[in-house]
Scaffold this active site. Structure first.
Site, mmCIF file in Angstrom:
data_model
loop_
_atom_site.group_PDB
_atom_site.id
_atom_site.type_symbol
_atom_site.label_atom_id
_atom_site.label_comp_id
_atom_site.label_asym_id
_atom_site.label_seq_id
_atom_site.Cartn_x
_atom_site.Cartn_y
_atom_site.Cartn_z
ATOM 1 C CG ASP A 36 -7.408 -4.962 7.326
ATOM 2 O OD1 ASP A 36 -8.596 -4.660 7.095
ATOM 3 O OD2 ASP A 36 -6.675 -5.551 6.504
ATOM 4 C CE LYS A 43 -3.888 -1.874 2.702
ATOM 5 N NZ LYS A 43 -4.943 -1.680 1.719
ATOM 6 N NE ARG A 92 -10.997 -9.878 -2.121
ATOM 7 C CZ ARG A 92 -11.394 -8.982 -3.018
ATOM 8 N NH1 ARG A 92 -11.765 -9.362 -4.222
ATOM 9 N NH2 ARG A 92 -11.449 -7.701 -2.708
#
Ligand code: BES
Ligand code: MN
Ligand code: ZN
Length: 488
Positions: free
Chosen positions: A276, A265, A339
């Site tokens: 997170d 990032k 995910r």
């Protein structure tokens, strides 16, 4: 752990109001009517309350907001907050009034004169939730927070009504602490230890270590954590307060820090990625709430604790990984890691526990912030009944939630040249394609909701019931959903 402020419920003789020291809060209805206690304050202060009610400032207030005056003559109190509140307030109005009292209170002692207000318990709930501070790491201006005394005509009844709310407050604070904690403190080890400590509350807590996860075939979860020196873990928390029926399941993304991995990032704002693990934080808070209020339900909470770091051992863009389910995933972006964590624990939860329904929470996509801002979490579901029940519970708790689409039409965007699917597919409908990805790991007939809480877990501004920072969004809504549908 941040403990909620001490709130005691008591009664008072009107003659004793003059001698109350510290800060004082009273209620004034929008039409200017006041109860016996506020009337006494008005008399002692030679009409200060009446003048305040006639002021433009009072007229401009919203319901639940207040005006203050300091050092009233004839009273020992150092300041008085007059809160505008109808005689029969809604729950939301009452909690907002309580939050105004908490802001006014600061660290000092507060006496709230609520007389026979029918929503006194909700006022104290709002007060408690808003009085949260996270000053664990401040050595300089760390102050002891004094408690609040809530004065009502029937203290026993109000205290009884407030007891389950106190359990929820503690649970929300537990979640907020987890989310606020920096990642050098809240490592996967530290997180798991905090959950293991909930054993004392009667929760069954099991920690699955890497070797075990390897045996189970949780390769996609392990791939996310393989660049970190903190070991990946899955923690299973069980509350068995019901009969022997199958449990309801809560599943949380617990990325203790998300650098993005090799798809790193940008550095600006990366420090926010300490949050997170917000999904796992909410799941843990709900489990704590269930245990504290001894819920009559069977619920299993499963969280995947990992850290996403760049490293010589980290997963690479282009790697193909086999999930526990058996489907293969091309990791075309190591920053779409949430995910990958959820894919394995969603599958594991269904295989092992055969739940009657399943809700996962995750700070999954930046795209949900583009879509919904910080007002609403994204709600994705394959089941209208469960979804509507959740939306109703969230609305009742004042926790913003908005349904977003899933559709097989998004499936083509997940196609990979080399594997069964890829983990990232660009900007269009970024939150829906993420949801669509997760749905591939949910069995067809399993009632399921995915909550994308990236926009609501941590705020840069104060909100209704929380100071800036971690909100604990979802703990109250999920507890209510379980109370109203699983227990009920
Ligand atoms: N943890 C982030 C999502 C996030 C963003 C949470 C902002 C809170 C605030 C997630 O792991 C992520 O990096 N998502 C990517 C997905 C993309 C690579 C498909 C994103 O949103 O950019
Ligand atoms: Mn990421
Ligand atoms: Zn992430």
């Amino acid at each position: 752990m941040t403990n909620p402020i001490n709130i005691t419920f008591d009664e008072i003789a009107l003659d004793d109001i003059a001698g109350v020291t510290g800060k004082l809060a009273i209620l004034v209805s929008p039409d200017g009517k006041i109860d016996s206690m506020a009337r006494r304050v008005n008399r002692l202060s030679k009409g200060a309350v009446a003048r305040l009610v006639d002021s433009e400032q009072f007229a401009g207030l919203d319901i639940g907001e207040g005006v203050t005056f300091a050092f009233p003559a004839g009273m020992a109190a150092e300041a008085v907050l007059a809160v505008k509140l109808p005689k029969r307030p809604t729950v939301a109005e009452a909690r907002k009034a309580g939050a105004a009292m908490a802001k006014f209170k600061g660290n000092e002692a507060l006496t709230a004169l609520l007389a026979s207000c029918p929503k006194a318990a909700d006022i104290s709930y709002g007060l408690a939730l808003r009085a949260y501070t996270f000053d664990e790491h401040k050595t300089a201006d760390r102050k002891e927070q004094l408690g609040a005394t809530v004065i009502v005509t029937d203290p026993e009844a109000v205290a009884a009504e407030a007891a389950p709310m106190a359990a929820l407050t503690e649970a929300v604070f537990f979640t907020r602490d987890l989310v606020n904690e920096p990642s050098n403190v809240l490592t996967t080890e530290d997180f798991a230890a905090r959950l293991a400590a909930m054993h004392e509350l009667g929760l069954d807590v099991e920690i699955l270590e890497e070797a075990e996860l390897e045996k189970l075939g949780m390769r996609t979860l392990l791939a996310v954590g393989q660049g970190s020196t903190s070991p990946s873990k899955v923690v299973v928390m069980r509350w068995n307060g019901g009969g022997d029926e199958a449990p309801f399941a809560l599943v949380g993304k617990g990325v203790v820090f998300d650098t993005g991995g090799i798809s790193i990032k940008p550095s600006a704002g990366m420090e926010d990625m300490t949050m997170d693990m917000g999904g796992a934080g909410v799941v843990s808070g709900v489990m704590r709430a269930l245990a504290l209020r001894k819920a009559k339900a069977n619920v299993v909470g499963v969280v995947g604790l990992v850290e996403n770091m760049p490293d010589g051992n980290a997963m690479r863009p282009g790697d193909v990984i086999r999930s526990m389910k058996g489907d293969t995933i091309e990791v075309n972006n190591t920053d779409a890691e949430g995910r990958l964590v959820l894919a394995d624990i969603l599958w594991y939860t269904q295989e092992r526990f055969k739940p009657v329904g399943m809700i996962n929470l995750a700070t999954l996509t930046g795209a949900i912030i583009i879509g919904l801002g910080h007002e609403n979490a994204g709600v994705f579901s394959n089941n209208d009944k469960l979804c509507n029940d959740f939306l109703k519970a969230a609305k009742a708790e004042g926790e913003g939630a908005w349904r977003m689409p899933l559709s097989p039409a998004y499936d083509k965007m997940l196609k990979s040249r080399v594997a069964d699917m890829k983990n990232s597919c660009g900007r269009p409908a970024g939150s829906s394609t993420a949801g669509q990805f997760l749905q591939r790991f949910v069995k067809e007939d399993m009632p399921w909701i995915h909550l994308d809480i990236a926009g609501v877990a941590l705020l840069k501004e104060d909100s209704a019931l929380a100071p800036k920072g971690a909100t604990g969004w979802g703990v109250r809504a999920l507890d209510r959903l379980i109370r109203d549908t699983v227990e009920g």
